[in-house]
Design a protein around this motif. Structure first.
Motif, PDB file in Angstrom:
ATOM      1  N   ASN A  79      -7.249 -27.449  51.010  1.00 58.64           N
ATOM      2  CA  ASN A  79      -8.334 -28.021  50.065  1.00 58.64           C
ATOM      3  C   ASN A  79      -7.635 -26.784  48.960  1.00 58.64           C
ATOM      4  OD1 ASN A  79      -9.949 -27.417  48.144  1.00 58.64           O
ATOM      5  ND2 ASN A  79     -11.834 -27.509  49.412  1.00 58.64           N
ATOM      6  N   THR A  80      -7.434 -26.511  47.550  1.00 55.16           N
ATOM      7  CA  THR A  80      -6.390 -25.796  46.352  1.00 55.16           C
ATOM      8  C   THR A  80      -7.742 -25.191  45.193  1.00 55.16           C
ATOM      9  OG1 THR A  80      -6.301 -27.876  45.030  1.00 55.16           O
ATOM     10  CG2 THR A  80      -4.451 -27.576  46.391  1.00 55.16           C
ATOM     11  N   GLY A  81      -8.971 -25.324  45.625  1.00 54.03           N
ATOM     12  CA  GLY A  81      -9.611 -24.352  44.625  1.00 54.03           C
ATOM     13  C   GLY A  81     -10.415 -25.442  44.352  1.00 54.03           C
ATOM     14  N   ASN A  82     -11.054 -24.850  42.993  1.00 50.65           N
ATOM     15  CA  ASN A  82     -11.338 -25.755  41.705  1.00 50.65           C
ATOM     16  C   ASN A  82     -10.778 -24.510  40.519  1.00 50.65           C
ATOM     17  OD1 ASN A  82     -13.383 -26.893  42.454  1.00 50.65           O
ATOM     18  ND2 ASN A  82     -14.584 -24.748  43.153  1.00 50.65           N
ATOM     19  N   ALA A  83     -10.851 -25.053  39.670  1.00 46.98           N
ATOM     20  CA  ALA A  83     -10.557 -25.050  38.644  1.00 46.98           C
ATOM     21  C   ALA A  83     -10.427 -23.268  38.025  1.00 46.98           C
ATOM     22  CB  ALA A  83     -11.682 -25.379  36.928  1.00 46.98           C
ATOM     23  N   GLN A  84     -10.910 -22.120  38.102  1.00 48.67           N
ATOM     24  CA  GLN A  84     -10.793 -20.928  38.022  1.00 48.67           C
ATOM     25  C   GLN A  84      -9.448 -20.253  39.027  1.00 48.67           C
ATOM     26  OE1 GLN A  84     -13.575 -21.908  39.388  1.00 48.67           O
ATOM     27  NE2 GLN A  84     -13.950 -20.539  41.060  1.00 48.67           N
ATOM     28  N   ASP A  85      -9.444 -21.121  40.106  1.00 45.48           N
ATOM     29  CA  ASP A  85      -7.864 -20.941  40.967  1.00 45.48           C
ATOM     30  C   ASP A  85      -7.174 -21.094  40.480  1.00 45.48           C
ATOM     31  OD1 ASP A  85     -10.237 -20.123  43.272  1.00 45.48           O
ATOM     32  OD2 ASP A  85     -10.872 -22.056  43.656  1.00 45.48           O
ATOM     33  N   ALA A  86      -7.136 -22.203  40.192  1.00 44.72           N
ATOM     34  CA  ALA A  86      -5.920 -23.301  39.742  1.00 44.72           C
ATOM     35  C   ALA A  86      -4.911 -22.173  38.040  1.00 44.72           C
ATOM     36  CB  ALA A  86      -5.884 -24.717  38.996  1.00 44.72           C
ATOM     37  N   ASN A  87      -6.387 -21.668  37.399  1.00 39.19           N
ATOM     38  CA  ASN A  87      -5.840 -21.343  36.144  1.00 39.19           C
ATOM     39  C   ASN A  87      -5.553 -20.095  36.593  1.00 39.19           C
ATOM     40  OD1 ASN A  87      -6.980 -23.127  34.325  1.00 39.19           O
ATOM     41  ND2 ASN A  87      -8.758 -22.525  33.895  1.00 39.19           N
ATOM     42  N   SER A  88      -5.943 -18.933  38.213  1.00 39.20           N
ATOM     43  CA  SER A  88      -5.254 -17.745  38.382  1.00 39.20           C
ATOM     44  C   SER A  88      -3.934 -17.581  38.676  1.00 39.20           C
ATOM     45  CB  SER A  88      -6.692 -17.167  39.569  1.00 39.20           C
ATOM     46  OG  SER A  88      -6.059 -18.169  40.123  1.00 39.20           O
ATOM     47  N   LEU A  89      -3.221 -18.545  38.726  1.00 44.01           N
ATOM     48  CA  LEU A  89      -1.955 -19.191  39.148  1.00 44.01           C
ATOM     49  C   LEU A  89      -1.257 -18.953  38.220  1.00 44.01           C
ATOM     50  CD1 LEU A  89      -1.916 -21.994  41.875  1.00 44.01           C
ATOM     51  CD2 LEU A  89      -1.248 -19.060  42.074  1.00 44.01           C
ATOM     52  N   PRO A  90       0.002 -18.234  37.960  1.00 47.87           N
ATOM     53  CA  PRO A  90       0.918 -18.058  36.689  1.00 47.87           C
ATOM     54  C   PRO A  90       1.650 -19.294  36.756  1.00 47.87           C
ATOM     55  CG  PRO A  90       1.013 -16.425  38.081  1.00 47.87           C
ATOM     56  CD  PRO A  90       0.266 -17.023  38.728  1.00 47.87           C
ATOM     57  N   ILE A  91       1.852 -20.344  36.387  1.00 44.56           N
ATOM     58  CA  ILE A  91       2.715 -21.329  36.305  1.00 44.56           C
ATOM     59  C   ILE A  91       3.544 -21.685  34.710  1.00 44.56           C
ATOM     60  CG2 ILE A  91       2.999 -23.734  36.615  1.00 44.56           C
ATOM     61  CD1 ILE A  91       0.202 -24.168  38.008  1.00 44.56           C
ATOM     62  N   PRO A  92       4.783 -21.486  34.593  1.00 42.98           N
ATOM     63  CA  PRO A  92       5.607 -21.804  33.783  1.00 42.98           C
ATOM     64  C   PRO A  92       5.164 -22.363  32.991  1.00 42.98           C
ATOM     65  CG  PRO A  92       7.188 -21.458  35.355  1.00 42.98           C
ATOM     66  CD  PRO A  92       5.526 -21.412  35.977  1.00 42.98           C
ATOM     67  N   LYS A  93       4.652 -22.204  31.578  1.00 44.30           N
ATOM     68  CA  LYS A  93       4.604 -23.817  31.059  1.00 44.30           C
ATOM     69  C   LYS A  93       5.109 -24.949  30.710  1.00 44.30           C
ATOM     70  CE  LYS A  93       2.319 -25.058  27.152  1.00 44.30           C
ATOM     71  NZ  LYS A  93       2.907 -26.421  26.753  1.00 44.30           N
ATOM     72  N   ASP A  94       6.473 -25.141  31.210  1.00 43.85           N
ATOM     73  CA  ASP A  94       7.401 -26.269  30.831  1.00 43.85           C
ATOM     74  C   ASP A  94       7.265 -26.787  32.704  1.00 43.85           C
ATOM     75  OD1 ASP A  94       8.593 -25.473  28.822  1.00 43.85           O
ATOM     76  OD2 ASP A  94      10.477 -24.727  29.864  1.00 43.85           O
ATOM     77  N   ASP A  95       7.204 -26.057  33.624  1.00 47.15           N
ATOM     78  CA  ASP A  95       6.990 -26.809  34.262  1.00 47.15           C
ATOM     79  C   ASP A  95       4.946 -27.674  34.550  1.00 47.15           C
ATOM     80  OD1 ASP A  95       8.647 -25.778  35.323  1.00 47.15           O
ATOM     81  OD2 ASP A  95       8.216 -25.041  37.134  1.00 47.15           O
ATOM     82  N   ALA A  96       4.326 -26.771  33.839  1.00 44.62           N
ATOM     83  CA  ALA A  96       3.289 -27.670  33.784  1.00 44.62           C
ATOM     84  C   ALA A  96       2.940 -29.337  33.016  1.00 44.62           C
ATOM     85  CB  ALA A  96       2.271 -26.860  33.124  1.00 44.62           C
ATOM     86  N   ASP A  97       3.650 -28.651  31.614  1.00 43.84           N
ATOM     87  CA  ASP A  97       4.039 -29.914  31.478  1.00 43.84           C
ATOM     88  C   ASP A  97       5.006 -31.137  31.843  1.00 43.84           C
ATOM     89  OD1 ASP A  97       2.881 -28.089  28.853  1.00 43.84           O
ATOM     90  OD2 ASP A  97       4.860 -28.631  27.906  1.00 43.84           O
ATOM     91  N   GLU A  98       6.142 -30.706  32.846  1.00 44.63           N
ATOM     92  CA  GLU A  98       6.479 -31.804  33.415  1.00 44.63           C
ATOM     93  C   GLU A  98       5.695 -31.984  34.865  1.00 44.63           C
ATOM     94  OE1 GLU A  98       9.952 -32.439  33.973  1.00 44.63           O
ATOM     95  OE2 GLU A  98       9.971 -32.447  31.781  1.00 44.63           O
ATOM     96  N   ALA A  99       4.961 -31.323  34.963  1.00 43.12           N
ATOM     97  CA  ALA A  99       4.189 -31.910  36.109  1.00 43.12           C
ATOM     98  C   ALA A  99       3.242 -33.112  35.079  1.00 43.12           C
ATOM     99  CB  ALA A  99       3.694 -30.966  36.424  1.00 43.12           C
ATOM    100  N   PHE A 100       2.996 -32.006  33.846  1.00 47.11           N
ATOM    101  CA  PHE A 100       1.644 -33.472  33.569  1.00 47.11           C
ATOM    102  C   PHE A 100       1.797 -34.977  33.288  1.00 47.11           C
ATOM    103  CE2 PHE A 100      -1.816 -34.256  30.867  1.00 47.11           C
ATOM    104  CZ  PHE A 100      -2.707 -34.292  30.960  1.00 47.11           C
ATOM    105  N   MET A 101       3.421 -34.586  32.388  1.00 46.41           N
ATOM    106  CA  MET A 101       3.996 -35.892  31.995  1.00 46.41           C
ATOM    107  C   MET A 101       3.714 -36.776  33.114  1.00 46.41           C
ATOM    108  SD  MET A 101       6.458 -35.179  28.825  1.00 46.41           S
ATOM    109  CE  MET A 101       7.147 -33.533  29.513  1.00 46.41           C
ATOM    110  N   SER A 102       4.689 -36.235  34.492  1.00 45.61           N
ATOM    111  CA  SER A 102       4.867 -37.370  35.042  1.00 45.61           C
ATOM    112  C   SER A 102       3.375 -38.278  36.268  1.00 45.61           C
ATOM    113  CB  SER A 102       5.253 -35.966  36.516  1.00 45.61           C
ATOM    114  OG  SER A 102       6.920 -35.962  36.265  1.00 45.61           O
ATOM    115  N   ALA A 103       2.291 -36.575  36.246  1.00 41.27           N
ATOM    116  CA  ALA A 103       1.472 -37.033  36.867  1.00 41.27           C
ATOM    117  C   ALA A 103       0.273 -38.507  35.995  1.00 41.27           C
ATOM    118  CB  ALA A 103       0.091 -36.220  36.519  1.00 41.27           C
TER     119      ALA A 103
END
Lengths: 223, 252
Positions: free
Chosen positions: B137-161
């Motif tokens: 279980n990876t938690g709720n939105a605030q748990d994800a928001n508290s993890l630092p993720i490079p913008k490029d990685d987040a964008d790439e992951a989103f485009m793949s998703a």
């Protein structure tokens, strides 16, 4: 199955075999083309014969020749196997197809282009490689490789076969060069455009130089 | 009414899984250019039902281009002539009066035809089931928001998703390869910190399942990306090759 068999027989593993052997064959083409381009020195094949003799007797090159044949055979067999296997994944074909809308014809025809190259290779190896390795015609000094080339390219149909085959090679490389890097996962925002450009240049230039050889010899454009 | 058109459809009809199928001609009349391709099929099916014929089976659900249910191979191309568009979002204005349109199901061993234009894409579900998830279980939105993720990685992951798993990539590929789908799913998870720890086992399991299902190998023609309604990048395939190579040679 152990990890290596699992890896090498997976769809990605099979393509990696194609990519690595293909890349080795690309480096061979560069060497082969450089050696043969010595005929353009226009000195009656003197430089070419010397270089060819050096390459024919050098132990490092002779060892690499074995590696080359292993790679070539792997590339051919794996290629034919993949062609057959991939083709069997769609037993009922589409009535209406429009492949040109989404991809280049040569990227979809690598198996066909490769088979044409294989047929060329059989003729080519019989004419030159077998003669220089398994007869004493050249090593015995009764003729030279340059003279052998002149003799073979006297026949216009041999010239036609060679030039046609270089078109096959060109299209095979045009897709294969950059595709090998993709298969290996070697893509990068900064370097992929460079790989594509170098690949396209290689795919045009090397077959062009090769194709010029039978042409200049047939029409006696060099001495 | 002006702008309305009459068309000839050649539609694949197949009674059941192993029954032989064939293309059957249908005339549709007075089709508005504002209809979607599926609405045109609704009109045809109404006519067939009225006449007492069996309607044409086809998959559809959201009809707004996000569910991945629709799956028609139209005039030689998955989802028809437009780029980045699903069949449900294709409108009749893309055709002209008098056109003949050939409509076939996705064709691949791994996607058997259930009936007419409807194919069984559960192979994709089994690939996801083999590793396309995060085990904890990876938690709720605030748990994800508290993890630092490079913008490029987040964008790439989103485009793949953005992949909707429609199977157009398989339908378009000369090798019936599912590499674009599988690589998008591997990428969306492996690019993010929550999914990273399971990268090796995920890529090994998903590729293994993909091969078991009977999809072909990738020859980088790029047809998948060109026909993908979500324009999923071919870069995902290179990434999966890289991850698979690393997991095979370097993993535990």
């Amino acid at each position: 199955m152990n990890w290596f068999t699992t890896f090498i027989t997976s769809s990605i593993g099979k393509k990696i075999v194609m990519a690595l052997t293909g890349l080795f064959l690309i480096t061979f083409l560069l060497v082969h083309c450089s050696v043969n381009a010595c005929i353009f020195f226009n000195d009656g094949g003197e430089t070419f014969n010397e270089v060819a003799e050096f390459f024919g007797s050098n132990p490092v090159i002779r060892t690499m020749e074995i590696v080359l044949f292993i790679c070539l055979i792997l590339h051919i067999i794996q290629g034919l196997v993949l062609w057959g296997q991939n083709g069997s994944k769609r037993p009922v074909k589409y009535t209406s197809k429009n492949g040109a809308a989404n991809s280049t014809w040569y990227s979809r025809s690598m198996g066909l282009l490769g088979t044409l190259l294989l047929m060329f290779l059989i003729v080519h190896l019989k004419d030159f490689w077998v003669v220089s390795r398994f007869t004493d015609e050249i090593t015995g000094g009764s003729t030279t490789l340059y003279a052998k080339m002149n003799e073979a390219f006297d026949n216009i149909w041999v010239v036609v076969l060679y030039v046609f085959s270089m078109f096959s090679l060109s299209y095979h490389l045009l897709h294969g060069f950059q595709s090998a890097f993709r298969t290996m996962g070697w893509t990068h925002r900064k370097y992929t455009p460079l790989i594509k450009a170098v690949g396209a240049g290689f795919a045009v230039l090397i077959p062009f130089i090769f194709a010029m050889m039978p042409i200049v010899m047939h029409f006696n454009l060099i001495d | 009414m002006s702008g309305n058109m009459n068309l000839t459809l050649k539609v694949w009809r197949q009674q059941s899984l192993n029954a032989p199928g064939k293309l059957v001609d249908y005339k549709v009349k007075d089709i508005s250019e504002d209809m979607s391709f599926l609405e045109m099929f609704d009109v045809l099916n109404e006519e067939l039902i009225t006449k007492g014929d069996e309607p044409i089976a086809f998959d559809h659900d959201c009809r707004e281009g996000i569910c991945g249910s629709c799956s028609m191979h139209i005039n030689g191309r998955p989802h028809g002539p437009l780029k980045g568009v699903t069949t449900c979002q294709l409108h009749m204005r893309s055709f002209k009066d008098g056109d003949t349109i050939v409509v076939e199901p996705w064709r691949a061993n791994a996607f058997p035809v259930i009936k007419d234009l409807s194919v069984d894409r559960s192979a994709f579900d089994r690939i996801i089931g083999s590793g396309g998830y995060i085990s904890v279980n990876t938690g709720n939105a605030q748990d994800a928001n508290s993890l630092p993720i490079p913008k490029d990685d987040a964008d790439e992951a989103f485009m793949s998703a953005a992949c909707i798993g429609c199977g157009a990539c398989v339908a378009a590929c000369v090798n019936s390869s599912a590499m674009l789908f599988v690589s998008a799913k591997v990428s969306q998870l492996s690019l993010l910190p929550q999914g990273k720890p399971e990268t090796d086992q995920r890529v090994l399991a998903m590729v293994n399942q993909m091969d078991t299902e009977g999809f072909g190998a990738c020859s980088n023609t790029g047809a998948c990306t060109a026909e993908c309604p979500k324009e999923i990048s071919q870069g995902n395939i290179a990434r999966m090759n890289r991850l698979y190579l690393a997991a095979s040679l370097g993993g535990k």
